[in-house]
Design a protein around this motif. Structure first.
Motif, PDB file in Angstrom:
ATOM      1  N   THR A 105       0.798  -1.212   0.000  1.00  0.00           N
ATOM      2  CA  THR A 105       0.000   0.000   0.000  1.00  0.00           C
ATOM      3  C   THR A 105       0.835   1.267   0.000  1.00  0.00           C
ATOM      4  N   HIS A 106       0.335   2.250  -0.735  1.00  0.00           N
ATOM      5  CA  HIS A 106       0.805   3.634  -0.672  1.00  0.00           C
ATOM      6  C   HIS A 106      -0.381   4.544  -0.353  1.00  0.00           C
ATOM      7  N   ALA A 107      -1.436   3.976   0.200  1.00  0.00           N
ATOM      8  CA  ALA A 107      -2.678   4.719   0.412  1.00  0.00           C
ATOM      9  C   ALA A 107      -2.541   5.731   1.547  1.00  0.00           C
ATOM     10  N   SER A 108      -3.401   6.746   1.500  1.00  0.00           N
ATOM     11  CA  SER A 108      -3.563   7.601   2.672  1.00  0.00           C
ATOM     12  C   SER A 108      -4.152   6.738   3.778  1.00  0.00           C
ATOM     13  N   ASN A 109      -3.951   7.137   4.990  1.00  0.00           N
ATOM     14  CA  ASN A 109      -4.432   6.311   6.107  1.00  0.00           C
ATOM     15  C   ASN A 109      -5.943   6.124   6.095  1.00  0.00           C
ATOM     16  N   PRO A 110      -6.751   7.152   5.795  1.00  0.00           N
ATOM     17  CA  PRO A 110      -8.201   6.914   5.732  1.00  0.00           C
ATOM     18  C   PRO A 110      -8.598   5.913   4.650  1.00  0.00           C
ATOM     19  N   THR A 111      -7.927   5.964   3.483  1.00  0.00           N
ATOM     20  CA  THR A 111      -8.253   5.020   2.409  1.00  0.00           C
ATOM     21  C   THR A 111      -7.852   3.603   2.788  1.00  0.00           C
ATOM     22  N   LEU A 112      -6.681   3.441   3.404  1.00  0.00           N
ATOM     23  CA  LEU A 112      -6.262   2.115   3.838  1.00  0.00           C
ATOM     24  C   LEU A 112      -7.240   1.561   4.870  1.00  0.00           C
ATOM     25  N   GLU A 113      -7.654   2.398   5.804  1.00  0.00           N
ATOM     26  CA  GLU A 113      -8.596   1.937   6.825  1.00  0.00           C
ATOM     27  C   GLU A 113      -9.911   1.510   6.180  1.00  0.00           C
ATOM     28  N   LYS A 114     -10.379   2.288   5.195  1.00  0.00           N
ATOM     29  CA  LYS A 114     -11.628   1.944   4.508  1.00  0.00           C
ATOM     30  C   LYS A 114     -11.490   0.610   3.777  1.00  0.00           C
ATOM     31  N   PHE A 115     -10.349   0.395   3.132  1.00  0.00           N
ATOM     32  CA  PHE A 115     -10.126  -0.860   2.410  1.00  0.00           C
ATOM     33  C   PHE A 115     -10.081  -2.041   3.382  1.00  0.00           C
ATOM     34  N   LEU A 116      -9.403  -1.860   4.510  1.00  0.00           N
ATOM     35  CA  LEU A 116      -9.307  -2.935   5.485  1.00  0.00           C
ATOM     36  C   LEU A 116     -10.641  -3.201   6.174  1.00  0.00           C
ATOM     37  N   ASN A 117     -11.458  -2.171   6.312  1.00  0.00           N
ATOM     38  CA  ASN A 117     -12.781  -2.385   6.890  1.00  0.00           C
ATOM     39  C   ASN A 117     -13.617  -3.325   6.026  1.00  0.00           C
ATOM     40  N   THR A 118     -13.385  -3.275   4.711  1.00  0.00           N
ATOM     41  CA  THR A 118     -14.144  -4.110   3.781  1.00  0.00           C
ATOM     42  C   THR A 118     -13.508  -5.483   3.580  1.00  0.00           C
ATOM     43  N   TYR A 119     -12.166  -5.496   3.417  1.00  0.00           N
ATOM     44  CA  TYR A 119     -11.493  -6.735   3.007  1.00  0.00           C
ATOM     45  C   TYR A 119     -10.454  -7.253   4.004  1.00  0.00           C
ATOM     46  N   GLY A 120     -10.303  -6.564   5.123  1.00  0.00           N
ATOM     47  CA  GLY A 120      -9.187  -6.857   6.028  1.00  0.00           C
ATOM     48  C   GLY A 120      -9.082  -8.288   6.483  1.00  0.00           C
ATOM     49  N   GLU A 121     -10.193  -8.992   6.617  1.00  0.00           N
ATOM     50  CA  GLU A 121     -10.143 -10.372   7.116  1.00  0.00           C
ATOM     51  C   GLU A 121      -9.466 -11.329   6.134  1.00  0.00           C
ATOM     52  N   LEU A 122      -9.297 -10.896   4.882  1.00  0.00           N
ATOM     53  CA  LEU A 122      -8.673 -11.767   3.884  1.00  0.00           C
ATOM     54  C   LEU A 122      -7.152 -11.810   4.029  1.00  0.00           C
ATOM     55  N   PHE A 123      -6.579 -10.757   4.640  1.00  0.00           N
ATOM     56  CA  PHE A 123      -5.137 -10.560   4.541  1.00  0.00           C
ATOM     57  C   PHE A 123      -4.399 -10.958   5.809  1.00  0.00           C
ATOM     58  N   GLU A 124      -3.162 -11.446   5.578  1.00  0.00           N
ATOM     59  CA  GLU A 124      -2.330 -11.917   6.683  1.00  0.00           C
ATOM     60  C   GLU A 124      -1.178 -10.966   7.003  1.00  0.00           C
ATOM     61  N   PHE A 125      -0.875 -10.037   6.115  1.00  0.00           N
ATOM     62  CA  PHE A 125       0.213  -9.085   6.337  1.00  0.00           C
ATOM     63  C   PHE A 125       0.022  -7.904   5.400  1.00  0.00           C
ATOM     64  N   CYS A 126       0.751  -6.825   5.673  1.00  0.00           N
ATOM     65  CA  CYS A 126       0.667  -5.626   4.825  1.00  0.00           C
ATOM     66  C   CYS A 126       2.062  -5.080   4.587  1.00  0.00           C
ATOM     67  N   GLN A 127       2.355  -4.789   3.331  1.00  0.00           N
ATOM     68  CA  GLN A 127       3.637  -4.209   2.931  1.00  0.00           C
ATOM     69  C   GLN A 127       3.434  -2.715   2.697  1.00  0.00           C
ATOM     70  N   MET A 128       4.249  -1.886   3.338  1.00  0.00           N
ATOM     71  CA  MET A 128       4.067  -0.441   3.238  1.00  0.00           C
ATOM     72  C   MET A 128       5.409   0.255   3.085  1.00  0.00           C
ATOM     73  N   GLN A 129       5.355   1.484   2.567  1.00  0.00           N
ATOM     74  CA  GLN A 129       6.555   2.305   2.476  1.00  0.00           C
ATOM     75  C   GLN A 129       6.841   2.881   3.853  1.00  0.00           C
ATOM     76  N   LEU A 130       8.018   2.560   4.374  1.00  0.00           N
ATOM     77  CA  LEU A 130       8.355   2.992   5.733  1.00  0.00           C
ATOM     78  C   LEU A 130       9.849   3.264   5.831  1.00  0.00           C
ATOM     79  N   ASN A 131      10.178   4.452   6.243  1.00  0.00           N
ATOM     80  CA  ASN A 131      11.557   4.855   6.496  1.00  0.00           C
ATOM     81  C   ASN A 131      11.523   6.076   7.409  1.00  0.00           C
ATOM     82  N   TRP A 132      12.674   6.502   7.867  1.00  0.00           N
ATOM     83  CA  TRP A 132      12.681   7.571   8.874  1.00  0.00           C
ATOM     84  C   TRP A 132      12.268   8.928   8.306  1.00  0.00           C
TER      85      TRP A 132
END
Length: 374
Positions: free
Chosen positions: A152-179
């Protein structure tokens, strides 16, 4: 090598990314050079390899599959992804999925991700005519791949909305993360959201395409005073080792030297102390104050440009000149990129912007760049 447990699997915390392999002059993947990198990765304990449909202009999956097939299938873990484009309709999406097995020569994938859930791609991934998450959930149940996640590169509200609908399907999430993105893209908020959901975090762009592997001399001096034996790039990995929930970190390691340095860093956990964390965040604040662009040179944009512009390189020049208050020299740029490669050649079609994970307004930047040429 640090290993983390994931549903009974022992995954190396450092994984090999498939976006930035050595290439030949014609742009194809240099298989001989990349094989040496894979050999060194496995020798140093890396067992997770990541690729995707359109990495290296569609050549990464085939290269990764070919290079990994020399090793026992149970000695490594392979991940690839479903893109949000490059297919037409449900039938085209299903055909693309099957093509990934042909490209890699694999009977199954260990990990499979929905690629780049973002504000831009959300309508595609939630399209009821395509039903991409549901289709892939069915393939997961059939054993076509062992574990299901998203990047994901989504904004946090969009990611939350997506997970609210489909979150039970997924076992992990890959995101852009650095300092740098901890505050720039509110990665902290995304980490908090994923931890609340109980989703292990896979990391991409830990050094922003290598941009955080070197800093201004005065900033490097601050870090060297605190950890004299650490490379600047290692600080990015120590930052990630300091964040609970981070299970795996992908790095596009293009040379043996980078692999040696990175694997040394992952030989043991050395999370940052509060003083070290504050020092790194202070450098991030100074960098953000300079208004540098967020391009990571993933090159997704280049395959879409009808003018064939070297967009990431142009953005880099723009960031180091126009944003710093300096007018770039037109003659010098023409010598480097050719007249046809100048920012003024951009036709403003915005095709590149539809593929940019960072959602950079490329056409607007190139237009401003063209106006500032002296």
């Amino acid at each position: 090598m640090i290993y983390n447990d994931f549903k009974g699997l022992s995954l190396s915390m450092l994984g090999m990314g498939g976006m930035r392999f050595p290439t030949n002059p014609d742009g194809t993947v240099d298989l001989e050079a990349t094989q040496k990198l894979f050999d060194l990765c496995i020798e140093r304990g890396v067992n997770y390899f990541d690729t995707a449909w359109f990495y290296h202009n569609g050549m990464s999956e085939e290269a990764v599959g070919k290079l990994l097939r020399r090793y026992p299938r149970d000695s490594y873990y392979l991940a690839t992804k479903m893109p949000w484009y490059d297919f037409e309709g449900r039938a085209g999406m299903e055909a693309l999925f099957e093509k990934q097995f042909e490209r890699t020569g694999m009977e199954y994938f260990d990990f499979y991700l929905i690629h780049n859930v973002s504000d831009m791609t959300y309508p595609v991934y939630t399209d009821p005519a395509l039903r991409i998450p549901e289709f892939l959930a069915e393939q997961h149940k059939k054993g076509r791949f062992r574990h299901f996640g998203i990047s994901t590169h989504a904004s946090n509200p969009t990611l939350e909305k997506f997970l609210n609908t489909y979150g039970e399907l997924f076992e992990f999430c890959q995101m852009q993360l650095n300092w740098l993105d901890w505050t720039l893209q509110d990665a902290k908020g995304k980490v908090d959201l994923l931890r609340e959901r109980g989703l292990p975090i896979w990391v991409m762009e830990p050094l922003r395409g290598g941009r955080l592997a070197s800093l201004a001399p005065e900033d490097e001096a601050v870090l060297k005073a605190l950890r004299p034996d650490e490379s600047i790039g290692a600080w990015g990995f120590r930052f990630l080792q300091s964040i609970p929930g981070v299970t795996l970190v992908l790095s596009g390691m293009q040379t043996a030297e980078i692999i040696e340095d990175n694997t040394r860093t992952f030989d043991e956990r050395k999370p940052l102390t509060p003083t070290e964390w504050d020092a790194l965040m202070g450098i991030a604040d100074r960098l953000l104050a300079k208004k540098t662009l967020t391009c990571t040179e993933c090159k997704y944009c280049m395959s879409e440009c009808p003018q064939g512009l070297a967009i990431p390189k142009l953005l880099s020049v723009y960031s180091n000149t126009c944003l710093m208050g300096t007018a770039p020299d037109r003659a010098r740029l023409a010598k480097k990129f050719g007249e046809e490669g100048l920012p003024s050649a951009c036709v403003g079609c915005r095709a590149c912007e539809a593929k940019c994970p960072q959602e950079i307004k490329i056409s607007e930047i190139l237009a401003d760049f063209a106006k500032n040429l002296k």
